[in-house]
Design a protein around this motif. Sequence first.
Motif, PDB file in Angstrom:
ATOM      1  N   VAL A 615      35.159  38.803  46.218  1.00  0.00           N
ATOM      2  CA  VAL A 615      34.588  38.310  47.476  1.00  0.00           C
ATOM      3  C   VAL A 615      35.274  37.015  47.911  1.00  0.00           C
ATOM      4  CG1 VAL A 615      32.440  37.618  48.627  1.00  0.00           C
ATOM      5  CG2 VAL A 615      32.381  39.287  46.795  1.00  0.00           C
ATOM      6  N   GLY A 616      35.594  36.167  46.934  1.00  0.00           N
ATOM      7  CA  GLY A 616      36.208  34.886  47.269  1.00  0.00           C
ATOM      8  C   GLY A 616      37.694  34.998  47.570  1.00  0.00           C
ATOM      9  N   GLY A 617      38.262  36.213  47.466  1.00  0.00           N
ATOM     10  CA  GLY A 617      39.678  36.394  47.782  1.00  0.00           C
ATOM     11  C   GLY A 617      40.592  36.252  46.574  1.00  0.00           C
ATOM     12  N   THR A 618      39.997  36.212  45.346  1.00  0.00           N
ATOM     13  CA  THR A 618      40.836  36.145  44.142  1.00  0.00           C
ATOM     14  C   THR A 618      41.462  37.517  43.885  1.00  0.00           C
ATOM     15  OG1 THR A 618      39.216  34.605  43.269  1.00  0.00           O
ATOM     16  CG2 THR A 618      40.852  35.467  41.720  1.00  0.00           C
ATOM     17  N   ILE A 619      42.757  37.505  43.578  1.00  0.00           N
ATOM     18  CA  ILE A 619      43.474  38.772  43.363  1.00  0.00           C
ATOM     19  C   ILE A 619      43.426  39.143  41.888  1.00  0.00           C
ATOM     20  CG2 ILE A 619      45.708  39.943  43.611  1.00  0.00           C
ATOM     21  CD1 ILE A 619      44.667  39.018  46.279  1.00  0.00           C
ATOM     22  N   SER A 620      43.079  40.388  41.607  1.00  0.00           N
ATOM     23  CA  SER A 620      43.052  40.799  40.196  1.00  0.00           C
ATOM     24  C   SER A 620      44.357  41.499  39.811  1.00  0.00           C
ATOM     25  CB  SER A 620      41.858  41.726  39.939  1.00  0.00           C
ATOM     26  OG  SER A 620      41.767  42.701  40.950  1.00  0.00           O
ATOM     27  N   LYS A 621      44.705  41.396  38.536  1.00  0.00           N
ATOM     28  CA  LYS A 621      45.934  41.978  37.986  1.00  0.00           C
ATOM     29  C   LYS A 621      45.785  43.506  37.920  1.00  0.00           C
ATOM     30  CE  LYS A 621      48.803  40.926  33.920  1.00  0.00           C
ATOM     31  NZ  LYS A 621      48.504  41.869  32.883  1.00  0.00           N
ATOM     32  N   VAL A 622      46.908  44.199  37.994  1.00  0.00           N
ATOM     33  CA  VAL A 622      46.858  45.676  37.973  1.00  0.00           C
ATOM     34  C   VAL A 622      46.932  46.175  36.533  1.00  0.00           C
ATOM     35  CG1 VAL A 622      48.054  47.782  38.704  1.00  0.00           C
ATOM     36  CG2 VAL A 622      47.992  45.791  40.219  1.00  0.00           C
ATOM     37  N   GLU A 623      45.937  46.985  36.144  1.00  0.00           N
ATOM     38  CA  GLU A 623      45.970  47.600  34.806  1.00  0.00           C
ATOM     39  C   GLU A 623      46.945  48.781  34.829  1.00  0.00           C
ATOM     40  OE1 GLU A 623      44.181  46.524  32.116  1.00  0.00           O
ATOM     41  OE2 GLU A 623      43.597  44.851  33.406  1.00  0.00           O
ATOM     42  N   GLU A 624      47.446  49.176  33.652  1.00  0.00           N
ATOM     43  CA  GLU A 624      48.339  50.356  33.529  1.00  0.00           C
ATOM     44  C   GLU A 624      49.477  50.271  34.551  1.00  0.00           C
ATOM     45  OE1 GLU A 624      47.976  53.095  31.553  1.00  0.00           O
ATOM     46  OE2 GLU A 624      46.026  52.684  30.675  1.00  0.00           O
ATOM     47  N   PHE A 625      50.109  49.112  34.630  1.00  0.00           N
ATOM     48  CA  PHE A 625      51.044  48.830  35.725  1.00  0.00           C
ATOM     49  C   PHE A 625      52.172  49.874  35.845  1.00  0.00           C
ATOM     50  CE2 PHE A 625      54.729  46.395  37.480  1.00  0.00           C
ATOM     51  CZ  PHE A 625      54.212  46.239  38.766  1.00  0.00           C
ATOM     52  N   ALA A 626      52.827  50.209  34.719  1.00  0.00           N
ATOM     53  CA  ALA A 626      53.969  51.149  34.771  1.00  0.00           C
ATOM     54  C   ALA A 626      53.512  52.530  35.253  1.00  0.00           C
ATOM     55  CB  ALA A 626      54.620  51.263  33.397  1.00  0.00           C
ATOM     56  N   ASN A 627      52.335  52.956  34.782  1.00  0.00           N
ATOM     57  CA  ASN A 627      51.827  54.271  35.190  1.00  0.00           C
ATOM     58  C   ASN A 627      51.467  54.294  36.674  1.00  0.00           C
ATOM     59  OD1 ASN A 627      52.087  55.233  32.602  1.00  0.00           O
ATOM     60  ND2 ASN A 627      50.005  54.650  32.019  1.00  0.00           N
ATOM     61  N   VAL A 628      50.892  53.187  37.143  1.00  0.00           N
ATOM     62  CA  VAL A 628      50.542  53.090  38.569  1.00  0.00           C
ATOM     63  C   VAL A 628      51.815  53.197  39.421  1.00  0.00           C
ATOM     64  CG1 VAL A 628      49.666  51.521  40.359  1.00  0.00           C
ATOM     65  CG2 VAL A 628      48.387  51.816  38.234  1.00  0.00           C
TER      66      VAL A 628
END
Length: 680
Positions: A615-628
């Motif tokens: 909600v505050g605009g914080t960006i979360s890291k992507v899990e399983e990055f290579a697969n994504v």
Amino acid sequence: MEEKTLDLDGKLNDVFAGRVVRKDLTKLIKEGANVPVYVLEYLLGMYAATDDEESIQQGVERVKKILSDNFVRPDEAEKVKSRIRELGQYSIIDKVTVALNPKIDTYEAEFSNLGLKGVPIAANYVKEFDKLLVGGIWCMVKIDYFYDEELRSMNPFSVSSLQPIQMPNMDLNEVFEGRRHFTKDEWIDALIRSTGMEPTQLEERVKWHLLLRLVPLVENNFNMCELGPRGTGKSHVYKEISPNSILVSGGQSTVANLFYNMSSRKIGLVGMWDCVAFDEVAGIRFKDKDGIQIMKDYMASGSFARGKEEKNASASMVFVGNINQSVDVLLKTSHLFAPFPEEMASDTAFFDRMHHYMPGWEIPKMRPDFFTDRYGFIVDYVAEFFREMRKRSFADSIDRYFKLGNNLNQRDTIAVRKTVSGMVKLIYPNGEYTKEDIEEILRYALEGRRRVKEQLKKIGGMEFYDVMFSYIDKESLEEEFVSVPEQGGGKLIPEGMGKPGHVYVVGQSDSGMIGVYKLENQVFSGTGKFNKTGVNAHRGARENLDTAFRYFTANSKSISNTITTKTKDYMMYISDLQGIGLTEQLGIAELIGLCSAALEKPVQDSTVIIGNMTVGGTISKVEEFANVLQVCVDAGAKRVLIPAASVVDFQTVPSDLLVKITPMFYSDPIDAVYKALGVQ
């Protein structure tokens, strides 16, 4: 091409004199007699295996005469029985099955076309040709007739002599020596002609597919499936070409018939045949509840347990069936194993045991000019050659030059080695090959196994995400990746600019699978409401979409002064493009979609958004990055919008994947909007 073809004919007749036959003769007679090709060619091999036109004509007449006099047509069975009675003894060609009658301790033969049952047959034939006991074999049989008034209960018919229609002797060295006289292409053409096809009419890749159909006949315990359109000759090889394979037509099967009959203590089809092919996979049903379980056990290890015993067998399993939709549609909406019956289709462990998935849709529908009238090996000779090659293995032929990449697990490795071994047995039976030869086969084997793995990824999710198959050259240490051609076609993300408000996002669904989703946003006059459709009961997705809308209304002015939120209503529709369930990682993508619709500015072409925000605009890291990223590329993305926090994960991504996309990093939600719309 014509000269080369004639040259190959001449070479075959020189090197393999008496072992080859002109294939149009088979076609000529086949149309008049409903016997398998190997029966016809056995006879043609006896009387017409030459290139002398006159001798061929005489031979063909002789074969026609034998067939018209001795081959039993079902509608003429009574006539033949009468002839046996009148003459006292008569030779016939028919399919014979034998069973033991324990009441009188005698083996009894049953004749398929003649319709006779309970005909006594000497035990020595059964010992010598045990296939008579399961499924039966085509034979030339002399039948005696003797009626005894006093022994009325006795069958007056009896088998006087029986000769299976198969090559009596096979010298493998003859094949090994003969192979040296042919180039790789000539030998492949000769093998394809032996199955009745004309290689000059076919593309190189199709020739390889036709060779792959023969691998189950030369390789033990090789599991393969071929799904494709109707009329491409999927089951022809297993029915007509080899007397060592049996085609089980779709429908119910039993564990007793297929594996082991506990009451009669007899092993089933897998113990008696080199290859068991299932026609029309959609119809496979087991009466026994544990049928599929035993089949899985057998496909993995070549053994199965029934009762107290563990049984081993070497039959290969082939599954052929029809795909009724186009492959593009199937890949978008489902997976390539969809034609299998329900209880198999959801069972990843069953499909994981497939060593190769042959793309049947690449084989053209059979036309008359695809059938050859040139010389090829007598199929019986080829079948015996295949049979003998089962005793050898070339599974280690890779090791001299290559190492398999680290994405291949144990099952993948076994699968690739089996395909390689089978193809080497066919193309280089004498073991004389170069590094380039093995590399060509290895690439083909990796592709076939990767096709299995790609589908498992769709059905089973994260467990099967290691699909980046590769091999490493031991000399140069270079790693080569192998892809699957159809993954390139029918992209989920079309090329070119989309409409304003349309955004593609890739995220992980609740099942753990990574999917592709399309968000469509529209703006209407209104009072600042936000309507969402397609979200159904997915709470996480709804909450993230609402987060995006709240952020949009609070920060629209810092994006652009022209955006109004109070006098407009925003409507959003989400499509789950692969039907695997929704993801909740939609915040950033929806914010971009809302801005794109409000500004009437489309997102840059072929762009996918990954990542999420709070909600505050914080960006979360992507899990399983290579697969994504892999899913983004498979879906057709050219640009991927990536959270800056994920930069550290780039080392987990294979280099061949990175060259296919342009990464664009964003540090906060507004930065993401600008980059997606190409504003800065």
